[in-house]
Structures are given as structure tokens and as C-alpha cells.
Design a protein around this motif. Structure first.
Motif, PDB file in Angstrom:
ATOM      1  N   THR B   2       0.514  -1.233   0.001  1.00  0.00           N
ATOM      2  CA  THR B   2       0.172   0.401  -0.283  1.00  0.00           C
ATOM      3  C   THR B   2       1.044   0.951   0.054  1.00  0.00           C
ATOM      4  O   THR B   2       1.819   0.919  -0.014  1.00  0.00           O
ATOM      5  N   ALA B  26      -4.163   9.728  -5.578  1.00  0.00           N
ATOM      6  CA  ALA B  26      -4.946   8.312  -5.897  1.00  0.00           C
ATOM      7  C   ALA B  26      -5.273   7.721  -6.800  1.00  0.00           C
ATOM      8  O   ALA B  26      -5.448   6.640  -7.135  1.00  0.00           O
ATOM      9  N   ARG B  35      -2.957  -0.007  -4.513  1.00  0.00           N
ATOM     10  CA  ARG B  35      -4.133   0.492  -3.278  1.00  0.00           C
ATOM     11  C   ARG B  35      -3.135   1.289  -2.519  1.00  0.00           C
ATOM     12  O   ARG B  35      -2.294   1.855  -1.625  1.00  0.00           O
ATOM     13  N   VAL B  36      -4.102   2.710  -2.275  1.00  0.00           N
ATOM     14  CA  VAL B  36      -3.519   3.818  -1.316  1.00  0.00           C
ATOM     15  C   VAL B  36      -4.075   3.115   0.224  1.00  0.00           C
ATOM     16  O   VAL B  36      -5.097   3.090   0.247  1.00  0.00           O
ATOM     17  N   GLY B  37      -3.420   3.056   0.915  1.00  0.00           N
ATOM     18  CA  GLY B  37      -3.599   2.621   2.485  1.00  0.00           C
ATOM     19  C   GLY B  37      -4.768   4.776   3.305  1.00  0.00           C
ATOM     20  O   GLY B  37      -5.270   3.638   4.404  1.00  0.00           O
ATOM     21  N   GLU B  38      -3.239   4.923   3.526  1.00  0.00           N
ATOM     22  CA  GLU B  38      -4.208   6.220   4.195  1.00  0.00           C
ATOM     23  C   GLU B  38      -4.225   7.721   3.276  1.00  0.00           C
ATOM     24  O   GLU B  38      -2.617   7.971   2.742  1.00  0.00           O
ATOM     25  N   MET B  39      -4.125   8.931   3.423  1.00  0.00           N
ATOM     26  CA  MET B  39      -3.793  10.169   2.888  1.00  0.00           C
ATOM     27  C   MET B  39      -4.443  10.703   4.717  1.00  0.00           C
ATOM     28  O   MET B  39      -4.796  10.825   4.655  1.00  0.00           O
ATOM     29  N   HIS B  40      -2.917  11.797   3.971  1.00  0.00           N
ATOM     30  CA  HIS B  40      -2.967  12.491   5.392  1.00  0.00           C
ATOM     31  C   HIS B  40      -2.939  14.253   4.836  1.00  0.00           C
ATOM     32  O   HIS B  40      -1.907  14.458   3.898  1.00  0.00           O
ATOM     33  N   LEU B  41      -2.910  14.882   5.316  1.00  0.00           N
ATOM     34  CA  LEU B  41      -3.308  16.609   5.055  1.00  0.00           C
ATOM     35  C   LEU B  41      -2.431  17.333   6.235  1.00  0.00           C
ATOM     36  O   LEU B  41      -3.386  17.092   7.166  1.00  0.00           O
ATOM     37  N   VAL B  42      -1.024  17.982   6.555  1.00  0.00           N
ATOM     38  CA  VAL B  42      -0.269  18.234   7.016  1.00  0.00           C
ATOM     39  C   VAL B  42       0.026  19.925   7.113  1.00  0.00           C
ATOM     40  O   VAL B  42       0.572  20.049   5.765  1.00  0.00           O
ATOM     41  N   ARG B  48       5.196  17.753  13.608  1.00  0.00           N
ATOM     42  CA  ARG B  48       4.071  17.177  13.325  1.00  0.00           C
ATOM     43  C   ARG B  48       4.269  15.984  11.663  1.00  0.00           C
ATOM     44  O   ARG B  48       4.330  14.290  11.611  1.00  0.00           O
ATOM     45  N   LEU B  52       5.017  11.813  11.632  1.00  0.00           N
ATOM     46  CA  LEU B  52       3.476  11.242  10.671  1.00  0.00           C
ATOM     47  C   LEU B  52       4.331  10.060   9.932  1.00  0.00           C
ATOM     48  O   LEU B  52       3.967   9.470   9.414  1.00  0.00           O
ATOM     49  N   ARG B  59       3.251   1.822   7.891  1.00  0.00           N
ATOM     50  CA  ARG B  59       1.894   0.913   7.357  1.00  0.00           C
ATOM     51  C   ARG B  59       1.971   0.351   6.408  1.00  0.00           C
ATOM     52  O   ARG B  59       0.657   0.022   5.833  1.00  0.00           O
ATOM     53  N   ASN B  60       2.416   1.024   5.311  1.00  0.00           N
ATOM     54  CA  ASN B  60       2.642   0.965   4.099  1.00  0.00           C
ATOM     55  C   ASN B  60       4.495   0.696   3.706  1.00  0.00           C
ATOM     56  O   ASN B  60       5.356   1.358   4.366  1.00  0.00           O
TER      57      ASN B  60
END
Lengths: 412, 412
Positions: B2, B26, B35-42, B48, B52, B59-60
Motif C-alpha cells: 500500500t 489517488a 492501493r492507497v492505505g491512507e492520506m494525510h493533510l498536514v 508533526r 506522521l 504502515r505502508n
């Protein structure tokens, strides 16, 4: 204090369906004066969500989760939150009673999985959902408060407003914020112009595809007075560029309202915007009271045939010219039988516009004109260097702003 | 495997500016079968972001970061990545030479902070940026490969395509995916119709404001054959509803291409869509070869005055009727001197349309018509229950689809 927003659902990561809840929550937090530290989109994967929640709770004072509370097996938020907290899920009797009552009102018998919605991590509180079935959850995790709300937008919005916003406000440092909207000044120039005027007040600007929202914010002693003084200085400096949309409105709403207030009607004549000015106006409910219709004269000969632009004007000035824009605006006004006529002609790109016997018009060069009853027409030329779609969009906004400026501020 | 997508920038968290890079990335990952497992805006906060990145890398298998690589002090991605990796930032000589060469080509002298863009975490590789100044970075973190790319969309897109996509494809489980696009069938009905046809193949559908993309995917043995067989079965079942946009295209591109291939021209006559059909067509570069112009006849009397719709037709059938739509389409075709005329009339809402001597037309009821040279006109009535903006948008898509169906499949 900062908040983390977590949006849960496989469908958010496919690249096709845009998440709406994240921007909605971020905008509400901004209005409440709560800083959003991070935003996460994550699929229906309890292990991954638990890890994310733990990290977000360590870095922020609140975490707001949307989605994953329903009755099916991909609804993983309760389990992930319990895993992150290191506690078991337990059934909340009052929640189960509420769920059954809600289903009964809808004439439904609880389906097999429905009872899962009454599970909460041990030690967490249930948040009532007046707009739907699945209740929300409030819990403590790593020193932060976690709110888990449904992903259905109207349920999320009602529950955020009822349960989360009041607690955030009580915790927040009660900042004061005021917004000033303008069109037609680049973001960087605005910053330079207004920063000297707003000492002791935080300034942020948010571009909205051609419109610019400037937010002035302060907290602590005499915050309200400082923000109001800064706002007044900014309004004085920016003068007629400032307008006042109501919350959720954009310039097209302001234009429709100003026309309606003055009992005026508008006809449009569009070339490079290709119908976008008319489409923006007619997005506004009730536009028919002020907008009777318009022309999309995309080909040069259409400008003469439909709007009576003299062939000599086109030959003398070129099709992208203030003279042609003015003739289009007056042609639309006369033929539409309206008090006002608004016209656009220009080169949207990617290629320039070829003009017989002249240098081609470069992409981004556009002319706009507003004709009024009595023969007075104003026209202007702009250079919009943003690529085809944004040249069209920015040009349409600037055209609408000519109407707005001719009519006043348009307070919402 | 992912991938995690990380979008960096304070402006992404304000609730006003929508992030475009996340959905773009994506969608590309989906096309590549990753597969996109997660997406973050920061925000621009190095501590921080470092936390992240560490979590996402655990995890990926890959992490793609966009933004925060520029020359100013809020550009924090390099520092955050080095912090997460536990290494120092070191200057890459080749990168600094490239940056200077790029600035020289633009006639600029390097400003004070520009040299920061040549810093990379020790042990990381520099990725060349052909489209801009700031180079990208490839690094290993917690067993994952991290790619840091600029946030400027055209730079990001070029660099993802050049550097990231080939490596993801090489690593991916080489799944096969094919897309089928349709208009005019609700997502839920499509699922029911096609699920029995596609055994052994994964189906997902992605709605695009009136257009529906159905993706068929398989991996493992004979994946290609299984997907092609499923695609053929789906195409047979859905018949003329299927069209074939090229990547990144939508129905308006297909319509413009079909018209150009056949040497045909179109004029539009719009009421409830208010110019949106014309605006969609003119978004397409080169639309002027097939679209000469159109009318927005929003008021009833405009339909007679501009397009010659007989007052008796309006009196006999009501303004929202197939007869009026047909007369509008034929009026536009004749007056525009085009082979085709396309018309819309309807009630967009929120209120119905009052019609003298009849029941009001309920919101969402619309009539569309396509007139062709030789006098053959087809018209249809639809009920679009989605609220004003979506009634307008879905109606415009359905109108364009009438042209598309009249002309063929439109392979991209």
C-alpha cells in the motif's frame, strides 16, 4: 490547542469521490478559532485507524473522526477506538434503546448488525444522534478528547454543531475573527498592502478561484476591538474592491442580490468564458428575476450576426479588444431589452487567438465590458496567466465583479 | 503493498482551499493498481510531519509526500524527513548545480534561501525536476520508500509520472484494471446489472457528477483474460451507454472529438442549464472548431424572441415540454447555421416552474432535445432528483450524452 480531523472510509481513497466532510469540518473549526493541525483519510482498516488515532491524539488536544459507525462489518471506528484506548467494547443500554426507538419511528425492525451501533469503548460516552440511527462517541485518548461522529454529511453536521462545537469553543482561547472579501488583487499584493495596517492581529488569506477571503483574527485582551479596527483599516485601504457575501455565498449571489434590490436586469454576451458567466448567475436560486438570458458568441462572425458588432469595429480593433467587448455588451443589452449588458472576449488558451493582419492575441489576454442604459459603457483589458480553465473562471469572476462594483458593496 | 499520500501545507487545512494533489495521486495509484492505505493533510510543522512520516512508513510500503520543498522557511519537508530518518541534511552538489542552471535559464539570480533546495537527508537520492526549480527526494524510512515531490501541480504530476509510477508498477502485484464509462444509469442499478457478469473480477464504480466510471480489476493467474472477458460482458450489457474517454477526459471532450471527426458543428439553446452546456464544451481546447455559439434563453419570452419557438407551442405544451425543447433545438440549429442543435428546458429548483393554466412543473423535471439537419429531432424527459446545482450539472451531462449517442462511442 489544535484538532486533528480523521475521515474514515475506503471510498475516500479511490481518487474519484471527493471527501466533503473534511473541508466542512475544517471551515467550521476555522470559524470557531480552533486550529486544524492535521487531516487524515483512512480506509476501513481497524489496525491502521487505531494507530492513526493514537498518533493524532498525542499530537493534538482534540480528534474528530467522521464515518465508520454504521451497522456493517466495514464500520470499524468503534473497534479501532477501543483498540487504541486498550479497552473492550461494551454495550450501552440507553444507546440501544435509542436505536430501537429510532428504527421503530421509521417503521423498521432492527437488522442483525444494528445492535453493534450500541457498542462503545469502556469508559466512553454516547452522543445522541437526532438526525439518524448511529449514535456518536466521546472518549479520552492519550490526553486528547476524541469525538466519533457518523459520516453521513447531514448527521455529521448536526452532531458536530450540537456536541463538538460548544466544547471546542469552551476550550478555545475565544478568538475573534472577521472576514473581508475582494476580487482582482493577487494574494501576494494584498499581503503587502495590508500587513502594515493590522498590527496585533493575525491575517490569513484564502483564495476561492478568483475571489479572495481575508480573515483577521485576534485573541486575548480587547481582541474584538483590535479586529474591528484592523478590519476598518483594511476596508478603507481596499475600498470598492471589498464586497460582503453572506456565509456560503460567492460573488454571483452578491450580483443577483444587488440587481434584485435595484430592480435591474442583465443580459450576457460571452466569448472566451463560453457561457460560464451565465451558468454562474443561474446557479443562484431566483436568478430568473434579474437574468433573462444571454448569448454565447464563440465564433467571430456570431458576434456580428447575433449582437450587431460592426465588422469595421472588429477589423479596426481586433476581436479581442475593448471596442468589441463594448459593442457586444451594448448589443446584448439592447437585444435583451435589459438595463445592463455584460460581455467577455479574449484568448483562453492554450493557443493565442489569430487575428487577420495583426499579431496573435496571447493566451490570458481578455477584454470585459459593461453597458448601461443611456449609452455609457465601460471596458477593461486584463492579463490572466493561469491556463485555459482558470482564465475562463477568473475572467467570469472579474466580469461579475464589474457589475458588482457598478452597483455597490452587496452586503449579505 | 500500500502507499500513503502526505500533502503538506498550512493552506490545505483552512477549509477553503481544496487539495487537488491528493485526489490526483489517488487516481493515478488506482490506475497503476496500487492501493492507497491512507492520506494525510498536514501543516508546515516539521515535528508533526516527522511523526506522521514515521507512522506512515511503518504502515505502508511507499509514502509519497507533496509540497514543502521550496526555498522559504515554511518549506519543512526536507528537515522533517531527515528528522524522521535520524540523519542530518547534507548539500547535494549536483542538485545545487541544477538549481542554478534552472534559475539562469529563467534569467534569475539565486535568492538567499534558494540553496536550501539542494539539501537532502544523508543517504537519500535527488530526483530531477524538469518542470521547476526544487528537486525531489527519494529515501528509505522504516522499511518503506519515501518520495518527496513539489506541491506545484504540474511539477508534481510530471515527477510522479517520471520517477514514482515506474517504481510502483515494478513493485506492484501487477493487477490488471480496465475502466468502462457510462452516463444515465444510477450507480446502484449498474451494480445489480453487472455483478452477475463479472465473476472472479473485482468491480468498483466511481461517480463523476453525472458520469459513472466502472473499474474491473483482477490479479494473479490469467488476470488479463478474466478482466477482458468481464469488460466485454459489461460492454455488451450496457450497449450504447458506454463511451471511451481518454485518461483525464470527460464527456465534453468525447463530444468535441466526435463532432470534429465527423466535421459537424453544434449550436446550443439552454434554459435550466443556464449556459453550463456551452461552458462545458468550451472548456475543451479547440472547441471553436465545432462549437460556434449558443443562446441562454432563461425567460420564457426569450425562447420565442431569440429562437422562434411558437407561442402556441408554449401555450399548448407548457414551457417545460419535449415540444418546446425540440423547437428550441431546431431554432438554434437554423439560426446558428449548424448541422446540430441541442436544447434544454426544465425546473432546476428549489422551486417548481409556474405554468399558466397548468400544475407547476416540479423541480428536477427537465426536457432535452437534439435537432439534426433534415428536420429530425429527438427529445426526452428526465426526472433528476438532486437539488438545483446537480440538476443543472446532471442535465448538462445528459444533454451532451444525447449528442454522443447520436454520433457513436467516441474512443479516446
Amino acid at each position: 490547542m489544535t484538532i486533528a480531523l480523521v475521515l474514515v472510509g475506503d471510498e475516500l481513497l479511490g481518487g474519484s469521490r471527493r471527501d466533503r466532510n473534511g473541508p466542512w469540518l475544517a471551515a467550521r473549526c476555522r470559524e470557531l478559532g480552533v486550529r486544524v493541525g492535521e487531516m487524515h483519510l483512512v480506509g476501513d482498516d481497524p489496525g491502521r485507524l487505531a494507530a492513526l488515532l493514537s498518533g493524532a491524539a498525542r499530537r493534538n488536544t482534540s480528534v474528530c473522526v467522521s464515518g465508520g459507525l454504521g451497522p456493517t462489518s466495514d464500520d470499524v471506528t468503534r473497534a479501532a477506538l477501543a483498540e487504541a484506548m486498550g479497552v473492550a467494547l461494551v454495550e450501552d443500554e440507553a444507546a440501544w434503546a435509542q436505536i430501537r426507538a429510532c428504527l421503530r419511528r421509521r417503521g423498521r425492525v432492527p437488522a442483525a448488525g444494528e445492535r453493534r451501533q450500541a457498542l462503545v469503548p469502556a469508559g466512553a460516552q454516547v452522543l445522541a444522534n437526532e438526525a439518524g440511527v448511529a449514535p456518536g462517541v466521546r472518549a479520552r485518548l492519550a490526553g486528547a478528547t476524541v469525538y466519533a461522529l457518523p459520516g453521513v454529511p447531514h448527521e455529521l453536521e448536526a452532531m458536530f454543531t450540537a456536541h463538538v462545537a460548544p466544547e471546542l469553543v469552551a476550550d478555545a482561547d475565544a478568538g475573534v475573527a472577521r472576514a473581508v472579501w475582494i476580487v482582482g488583487v493577487p494574494e501576494s499584493d494584498v499581503a503587502e498592502q495590508i500587513e502594515p495596517l493590522v498590527r496585533g492581529v493575525e491575517v490569513a488569506s484564502y483564495p476561492h478561484l478568483g475571489e479572495l477571503e481575508i480573515v483577521l483574527r485576534a485573541s486575548g485582551e480587547r481582541a474584538d476591538e483590535r479586529v474591528r479596527r484592523a478590519e476598518q483599516a483594511v476596508r478603507e485601504r481596499l475600498g470598492a474592491r471589498v464586497y460582503d457575501p453572506a456565509p456560503g455565498e460567492r460573488i454571483e449571489h452578491v450580483v443577483v442580490r444587488l440587481l434584485a434590490e435595484r430592480g435591474l436586469h442583465l443580459a450576457t454576451a460571452e466569448s472566451f468564458t463560453g457561457g460560464l458567466v451565465a451558468a454562474m448567475l443561474t446557479r443562484v436560486p431566483g436568478a430568473s428575476a434579474v437574468f433573462t438570458g444571454g448569448w454565447v458568441t464563440y465564433a467571430t462572425e456570431e458576434k456580428s450576426a447575433r449582437l450587431g458588432v460592426p465588422a469595421e469595429t472588429i477589423a479596426a480593433h481586433g476581436v479581442v479588444s475593448e471596442a468589441v467587448a463594448g459593442a457586444m455588451a451594448e448589443g446584448a443589452r439592447q437585444r435583451g431589452g435589459t438595463e445592463l449588458g455584460l460581455a467577455t472576449t479574449g484568448a483562453a488558451g492554450p493557443d493565442g487567438v489569430e487575428v487577420p493582419g495583426r499579431a496573435p492575441v496571447p493566451p490570458g489576454r481578455v477584454c470585459l465590458a459593461l453597458a448601461r442604459a443611456g449609452g455609457s459603457t465601460e471596458a477593461r483589458t486584463l492579463y490572466l496567466p493561469h491556463g485555459r480553465r482558470l482564465v475562463q473562471r477568473f475572467g467570469a469572476v472579474r466580469a461579475l465583479d464589474m457589475v458588482r462594483r457598478a452597483l455597490g458593496r452587496g452586503a449579505g
